[in-house]
Design an enzyme around this catalytic site. Structure first.
Site, short mmCIF file in Angstrom:
data_model
loop_
_atom_site.label_atom_id
_atom_site.label_comp_id
_atom_site.label_asym_id
_atom_site.label_seq_id
_atom_site.Cartn_x
_atom_site.Cartn_y
_atom_site.Cartn_z
N THR A 25 0.84 -1.19 0.00
CA THR A 25 0.00 0.00 0.00
C THR A 25 0.88 1.25 0.00
O THR A 25 1.78 1.38 0.84
CB THR A 25 -0.92 0.00 1.23
OG1 THR A 25 -1.86 -1.07 1.09
CG2 THR A 25 -1.68 1.31 1.37
N TYR B 52 -7.84 -8.02 7.71
CA TYR B 52 -8.90 -7.41 6.90
C TYR B 52 -10.07 -8.38 6.78
O TYR B 52 -10.10 -9.42 7.43
CB TYR B 52 -8.33 -6.95 5.57
CG TYR B 52 -7.25 -5.90 5.74
CD1 TYR B 52 -7.56 -4.67 6.34
CD2 TYR B 52 -5.94 -6.14 5.38
CE1 TYR B 52 -6.59 -3.71 6.55
CE2 TYR B 52 -4.94 -5.19 5.59
CZ TYR B 52 -5.27 -3.98 6.18
OH TYR B 52 -4.30 -3.03 6.40
N ALA C 85 -5.35 -11.73 4.41
CA ALA C 85 -4.35 -11.64 5.46
C ALA C 85 -4.53 -10.36 6.26
O ALA C 85 -5.40 -9.53 5.99
CB ALA C 85 -2.95 -11.69 4.84
N HIS C 86 -3.71 -10.23 7.30
CA HIS C 86 -3.45 -8.96 8.00
C HIS C 86 -4.67 -8.31 8.65
O HIS C 86 -4.74 -7.09 8.80
CB HIS C 86 -2.77 -7.96 7.06
CG HIS C 86 -1.41 -8.41 6.62
ND1 HIS C 86 -0.72 -7.81 5.60
CD2 HIS C 86 -0.62 -9.42 7.07
CE1 HIS C 86 0.43 -8.42 5.43
NE2 HIS C 86 0.52 -9.41 6.31
N HIS D 75 -6.83 -10.91 -1.04
CA HIS D 75 -6.18 -10.49 0.19
C HIS D 75 -6.96 -11.08 1.36
O HIS D 75 -8.01 -10.58 1.75
CB HIS D 75 -6.15 -8.97 0.26
CG HIS D 75 -5.21 -8.42 1.30
ND1 HIS D 75 -4.69 -9.19 2.32
CD2 HIS D 75 -4.70 -7.16 1.48
CE1 HIS D 75 -3.90 -8.44 3.07
NE2 HIS D 75 -3.89 -7.21 2.58
#
Length: 361
Positions: free
Chosen positions: A32, A173, A170-171, A168
Site C-alpha cells: 500500500t 482485513y 491476510a493482515h 487479500h
C-alpha cells in the site's frame, strides 16, 4: 540426486508457475502506497511499477479495494468503476511492455473500513469493533453480495489487462476477520468451527476461480499474524486446513506471510512454521516476511518455497533482482515516505544500481 539438484536452485533460477514462465523467483509483494488520489490509479504509478519490472518477473499490485464499502485508508486504488479500470490499463501495459507478469491484489478492509470514505458502517463478521469504528455485522443474506463484489473486481482486473488476481485474506482485513477466532464470533454457517470460519474465504476462491479461471487466482494468508487485533488460537491448524482445502479449487498459488518475529528479528532461526502448509498445498508456494538475499536463496534451495516476495526492500531497490544476482549493496528504505502523497519522493526516486555507482564515483 534430487536434494543436490535443489541446492542448485537460487532466487535467480527460472520457475514455471502454471502457464507463466518466470525468469527468477523474486516477487514484488503487494505494498500500500496511498498515492492513488480519490481511489483512482494515477499516471505516476506507470513509472513506479515499470521501474520494478523485469522480463519474466512477477509483480503483485498494491491492495486494491473492491467497492466503496471496502475502503479503509485514503488514496488507495479501487477497481469497481469503469474509470478505475481504464486508469489501470496504462499501468498494466507498462509492466507487460517490459515482459512482466502482473497480478492485482483485491481487498476489502472489513471492520477497518472508515465511515468517512464508506457509505455505511464498517462491515465485519462480528459487531465487536475493538478500538476501531463500531462495525455492522454482516447478515448471512448479505455475504453473497460481498462475494459477488470480489467476483466483479476480478472480472474488472482482467478487463484492465492484469494476468490474474490475488485475494487479500491476510493482515486482519475482512477475509482474515472471518478466518480468525479472535474476531469471528458468529453462530451461523460462517462462524464457530474451523470449517465454518474458512467457508467465506473458500467461497470467494470458488467464485473468483469460476469467473476468471483458477489458473489466474492466488490468495494471501497470514495465519500466524495478529495484525489489527485479528489473531487465532490455533494458527497452525488454520493454515494447514486452508492449504489443504485450497487444493480442491486448483488455484495457481498460495502466498503466506511468515510470523514476523521468526523472520525479521530471529534471522530465520525458526523456519518450520510454514512447512506443513508448504507440503499440503499442491500449487506454487510463495513466502514473505523479512527475507533478504541469503535466506531467500536458502528458502528456495531447501524447497521451503517456490518464490519469495519482497516488500520494503523492493520498494527501496527497484532493480532488486539484479542486485541480488550481483550480490550488490542495497539502498535503505525510508519509513517516513512509505505513505505520503508525493508522486515522486519515496516512490520513484530510489536510485538504480548504476545510478548509485555513478554517485559514488
Amino acid at each position: 540426486m534430487g536434494e543436490e539438484q535443489n541446492l542448485q536452485i537460487t532466487l535467480m533460477s527460472p520457475y514455471k508457475m502454471g502457464h507463466f514462465q518466470l525468469s527468477h523467483r523474486v516477487v514484488l509483494a503487494p505494498l500500500t502506497r496511498q498515492r492513488m488520489y480519490g481511489n483512482v490509479p494515477q499516471p505516476h504509478a506507470i513509472l513506479y511499477y515499470s521501474q520494478r519490472t523485469t522480463d519474466g518477473g512477477l509483480l503483485i499490485s498494491e491492495a486494491t479495494v473492491i467497492s466503496d464499502t471496502a475502503i479503509g485508508y485514503r488514496d488507495v486504488p479501487g477497481i469497481w468503476t469503469k474509470e478505475q479500470v481504464e486508469a489501470w490499463k496504462p499501468i498494466v501495459e507498462a509492466v507487460h511492455d517490459k515482459g512482466g507478469i502482473f497480478f492485482c491484489q483485491i481487498w476489502h478492509t472489513g471492520r477497518l473500513s472508515n465511515t468517512v470514505s464508506s457509505t455505511d458502517k464498517p462491515l465485519s463478521p462480528s459487531s465487536d469493533g475493538s478500538h476501531f469504528s463500531p462495525p455492522r455485522r454482516l447478515s448471512t443474506e448479505e455475504i453473497p453480495q460481498i462475494i459477488n463484489d470480489f467476483r466483479l473486481a476480478a472480472k474488472n482486473a482482467m478487463e484492465a489487462g492484469f494476468d490474474g488476481v490475488e485475494l487479500h485474506a491476510a493482515h486482519g482485513y475482512l477475509v482474515d476477520q472471518f478466518l480468525k477466532d479472535q474476531v469471528n464470533d458468529r453462530t451461523d454457517n460462517y462462524g464457530g468451527s474451523l470449517e465454518n470460519r474458512c467457508r467465506f474465504a473458500l467461497e470467494l476462491v470458488e467464485a473468483v476461480s469460476e469467473e476468471i479461471g483458477a489458473d489466474r487466482v492466488g490468495i494471501r494468508l497470514s495465519p500466524f499474524a495478529d495484525y489489527n487485533e485479528s489473531g487465532d488460537s490455533n494458527p497452525e491448524g488454520l493454515g494447514l486446513y486452508m492449504a489443504e482445502s485450497l487444493n480442491k479449487y486448483g488455484i495457481l498459488y498460495l502466498h503466506v506471510v511468515e510470523p514476523r518475529m521468526k523472520t525479521a528479528w530471529e534471522k530465520f532461526e525458526c523456519t518450520e512454521s510454514l512447512l506443513s502448509m508448504r507440503k499440503a498445498f499442491k500449487g506454487t508456494f510463495i513466502v514473505a516476511g523479512g527475507y533478504g538475499r541469503e535466506d531467500g536463496n536458502k528458502a528456495v534451495a531447501e524447497n521451503r518455497a517456490d518464490l519469495v516476495a519482497y516488500g520494503r526492500v523492493f520498494l527501496a531497490n527497484p532493480d532488486l533482482p539484479r542486485r541480488f544476482e550481483l550480490n550488490a549493496p542495497l539502498n535503505k528504505y525510508d519509513r517516513n515516505t512509505f505513505y505520503t502523497s508525493d508522486p515522486v519522493v519515496g516512490y520513484t526516486d530510489y536510485p538504480f544500481l548504476d545510478q548509485t555507482y555513478d554517485k559514488e564515483t
